[in-house]
Write an enzyme that holds these catalytic residues in place. Sequence first.
Site, PDB file in Angstrom:
ATOM      1  N   ASP A   1       8.921  -3.862   0.129  1.00 20.10           N
ATOM      2  CA  ASP A   1       9.245  -2.662   0.324  1.00 20.10           C
ATOM      3  C   ASP A   1       8.527  -2.138   1.677  1.00 20.10           C
ATOM      4  O   ASP A   1       7.632  -1.325   1.690  1.00 20.10           O
ATOM      5  CB  ASP A   1       8.941  -1.557  -0.745  1.00 20.10           C
ATOM      6  CG  ASP A   1       9.529  -0.250  -0.508  1.00 20.10           C
ATOM      7  OD1 ASP A   1      10.510   0.047   0.148  1.00 20.10           O
ATOM      8  OD2 ASP A   1       9.090   0.751  -1.072  1.00 20.10           O
TER       9      ASP A   1
ATOM     10  N   ALA B   1       0.940  -1.288  -0.139  1.00 18.47           N
ATOM     11  CA  ALA B   1      -0.039   0.114   0.061  1.00 18.47           C
ATOM     12  C   ALA B   1       0.832   1.115  -0.033  1.00 18.47           C
ATOM     13  O   ALA B   1       1.819   1.168   0.553  1.00 18.47           O
ATOM     14  CB  ALA B   1      -1.030  -0.112   1.173  1.00 18.47           C
ATOM     15  N   PRO B   2       0.460   2.311  -0.609  1.00 17.90           N
ATOM     16  CA  PRO B   2      -0.866   2.372  -1.540  1.00 17.90           C
ATOM     17  C   PRO B   2      -0.693   1.713  -2.894  1.00 17.90           C
ATOM     18  O   PRO B   2      -1.729   1.726  -3.456  1.00 17.90           O
ATOM     19  CB  PRO B   2      -1.016   3.980  -1.725  1.00 17.90           C
ATOM     20  CG  PRO B   2       0.297   4.526  -1.647  1.00 17.90           C
ATOM     21  CD  PRO B   2       1.268   3.464  -0.773  1.00 17.90           C
ATOM     22  N   GLY B   3       0.444   1.384  -3.352  1.00 17.47           N
ATOM     23  CA  GLY B   3       0.353   0.550  -4.682  1.00 17.47           C
ATOM     24  C   GLY B   3       1.344   0.984  -5.671  1.00 17.47           C
ATOM     25  O   GLY B   3       1.125   0.616  -6.680  1.00 17.47           O
ATOM     26  N   GLY B   4       2.429   1.847  -5.198  1.00 22.46           N
ATOM     27  CA  GLY B   4       3.394   2.165  -6.367  1.00 22.46           C
ATOM     28  C   GLY B   4       4.058   1.140  -6.954  1.00 22.46           C
ATOM     29  O   GLY B   4       4.075   1.013  -8.312  1.00 22.46           O
TER      30      GLY B   4
ATOM     31  N   LYS C   1      15.205  -0.730   4.874  1.00 19.48           N
ATOM     32  CA  LYS C   1      15.488   0.647   5.546  1.00 19.48           C
ATOM     33  C   LYS C   1      16.459   0.157   6.558  1.00 19.48           C
ATOM     34  O   LYS C   1      16.246  -0.621   7.304  1.00 19.48           O
ATOM     35  CB  LYS C   1      13.967   0.964   6.329  1.00 19.48           C
ATOM     36  CG  LYS C   1      12.971   1.655   5.381  1.00 19.48           C
ATOM     37  CD  LYS C   1      12.682   0.801   4.312  1.00 19.48           C
ATOM     38  CE  LYS C   1      11.428   1.328   3.517  1.00 19.48           C
ATOM     39  NZ  LYS C   1      11.317   0.713   2.454  1.00 19.48           N
TER      40      LYS C   1
ATOM     41  N   ASP D   1      -0.769  -6.113   2.430  1.00 22.39           N
ATOM     42  CA  ASP D   1      -0.561  -4.772   3.335  1.00 22.39           C
ATOM     43  C   ASP D   1      -1.803  -4.861   4.173  1.00 22.39           C
ATOM     44  O   ASP D   1      -2.980  -5.038   3.557  1.00 22.39           O
ATOM     45  CB  ASP D   1      -0.239  -3.473   2.264  1.00 22.39           C
ATOM     46  CG  ASP D   1       0.303  -2.662   3.339  1.00 22.39           C
ATOM     47  OD1 ASP D   1       1.629  -2.150   2.894  1.00 22.39           O
ATOM     48  OD2 ASP D   1      -0.185  -2.083   4.182  1.00 22.39           O
TER      49      ASP D   1
END
Length: 166
Positions: free
Chosen positions: A93, A38-41, A122, A57
Amino acid sequence: MKLPAEAPSRAARKLAEAFAWLGMAPGSGELCVDLGAAPGGWTWLLLERKARVIAVDPARMDGQLMKNPRLRHVQGSAFDFAPDEPVDWLFCDMVWRPLEVAQMLGRWARRRLTRTLVANFKLPMKRKLDMLERVRDLLGASGYAGIRTRQLYHDRDEITLTAHVR
């Protein structure tokens, strides 16, 4: 990386840059899982490439994406998800602790649930190199080979990692 205005987030730029770096990307009909979708890139970019996508997600996906028949949204935790069949590509991600994400991705390799991994990690503010080495070691011990890492332009305080299952 320039993307059309309909891309649901800037995250699509990260994945487009990763594909350029790798020199490969999913093709039409290939099955992909997008963890932390989410949101979906990333999902949007995979659907643009005509792949089939399972987006995982707890948050909601972009409403326009949900109209695509090649998308299935599993609204839940990536840590609890396992596909019904092995997938061609595993994408991740997630904003989560790197070692826990690596352990989860390692289960996919041990169970042979994917062929190719593309993940962003990250990294903590301190000891980034140490953390990256621990992530690489954990994934290697889990069955991933050909592990490559790179900090891409769109990554910020992240590292992009790719590997394939032996």
